[in-house]
Design an enzyme around this catalytic site. Structure first.
Site, PDB file in Angstrom:
ATOM      1  N   GLU A 139      31.519  45.832  52.876  1.00  0.00           N
ATOM      2  CA  GLU A 139      32.834  46.052  52.252  1.00  0.00           C
ATOM      3  C   GLU A 139      33.711  44.818  52.364  1.00  0.00           C
ATOM      4  O   GLU A 139      34.737  44.701  51.707  1.00  0.00           O
ATOM      5  CB  GLU A 139      33.542  47.254  52.898  1.00  0.00           C
ATOM      6  N   ARG A 164      27.803  18.773  40.861  1.00  0.00           N
ATOM      7  CA  ARG A 164      27.744  18.077  39.568  1.00  0.00           C
ATOM      8  C   ARG A 164      28.749  16.929  39.492  1.00  0.00           C
ATOM      9  O   ARG A 164      28.590  15.998  38.722  1.00  0.00           O
ATOM     10  CB  ARG A 164      28.038  19.049  38.421  1.00  0.00           C
ATOM     11  N   ASP A 222      32.846  17.625  30.032  1.00  0.00           N
ATOM     12  CA  ASP A 222      32.595  19.040  30.286  1.00  0.00           C
ATOM     13  C   ASP A 222      33.700  19.925  29.742  1.00  0.00           C
ATOM     14  O   ASP A 222      34.830  19.484  29.580  1.00  0.00           O
ATOM     15  CB  ASP A 222      32.617  19.287  31.809  1.00  0.00           C
ATOM     16  N   PRO A 251      36.927  39.394  45.556  1.00  0.00           N
ATOM     17  CA  PRO A 251      37.597  39.654  44.280  1.00  0.00           C
ATOM     18  C   PRO A 251      39.111  39.477  44.385  1.00  0.00           C
ATOM     19  O   PRO A 251      39.789  39.289  43.380  1.00  0.00           O
ATOM     20  CB  PRO A 251      37.223  41.100  43.987  1.00  0.00           C
TER      21      PRO A 251
END
Ligand code: 4FV
Length: 252
Positions: free
Chosen positions: A118, A156, A171, A91
């Site tokens: 963690e 992709r 896209d 994160p």
């Protein structure tokens, strides 16, 4: 391109590499994905790869030495002159964007490190990780899903993977805007809802203009910051600005 993945759960990748439109990208000689079970590099006698955090607190932390053994084995196997970037996911990383995906898709590959528990002993991150990526502001149980997100997004972009290269050119984000809405059969639903007539006109200039205006409208409504970025990158034409201005006038 070669992608090596260091993970405690290689089985989470197997299925994804053989299903869907992206499976073509993972055929030999295209995006070669090599899975490295971190447990194989654990500390003897019990192949330990994690331990309690110094300073106390909940959870476990991935240990430096098993990770360094795994990384050394991967680098030996890749035997590259230019070492591939080591990417980890957390994160705290830089938010993954299409531009980042495009850079990886055009590169020689990468080593993806999937954390668990963690997270990773910071000394390993400081010493070895070249790029820390996040897929969003929420907490996952591991880095495998973020690694699969990156693999899917770069697959992709591999030539010949999408039936029609225009697919990824049109896209979301490829032109800096969100994608326009899409419609297919029937022209009119039982409740009478119809496909926008512009799309039935066969007039491709009119269709392209309608789609461009829809992409601008949706981006202005949902992600105005993307519009600013597109404007800053010179991706907006005078006609786009005129359309956006007329929208603003209408909403005044
Ligand atoms: C994550 C994210 C994420 C944190 C601890 C793995 C988890 C666990 N990675 N974007 N959001 N990672 O939540 O990339 O080790």
């Amino acid at each position: 391109m070669r992608i090596d993945v260091i993970t405690l759960f290689p089985e989470l990748f197997s299925a994804h590499l053989v299903h869907g439109v992206t499976r073509r990208a993972f055929e030999p000689g295209r995006v070669d994905v090599h899975l490295w079970p971190l447990r194989d590099f654990g500390d003897p006698p019990h192949a330990r790869v994690d331990d309690r955090p110094y300073g106390g607190g909940p959870g476990m932390v991935l240990l430096v030495e098993p990770l360094e053994r795994a990384l050394a084995a991967v680098r030996a196997a890749r035997a590259e002159t230019t070492p591939a970037p080591l990417v980890s996911f957390s994160p705290a990383g830089t938010l993954l964007r299409q531009a980042t995906v495009a850079r990886f898709a055009a590169g020689a590959g990468a080593i993806l490190l999937c954390a668990r528990y963690e997270g990773i002993d910071q000394r390993f991150v400081d010493a070895h990780v070249d790029c820390e990526l996040s897929i969003g502001d929420y907490v996952l149980s591991g880095g495998e899903l973020p690694a699969l997100v990156l693999l899917d997004a770069l697959a992709r972009l591999q030539p010949g993977v999408l039936g029609d290269a225009r697919s990824h050119q049109q896209d979301s984000f490829s032109a800096g805007l969100l994608d326009h809405p899409h419609y297919s059969r029937p022209e009119r639903l039982a409740d009478g809802t119809a496909v926008p007539e512009e799309l039935l006109s066969g007039n491709h200039a009119a269709i392209d203009e309608w789609r461009r205006r829809q992409a601008l409208r949706l981006t202005a409504e949902r992600r105005p910051e993307l519009l600013e970025a597109a404007r800053a990158e010179g991706l907006l034409a005078p006609a786009d600005e005129e359309f956006l201005a007329s929208r603003r006038r209408r909403t005044l």
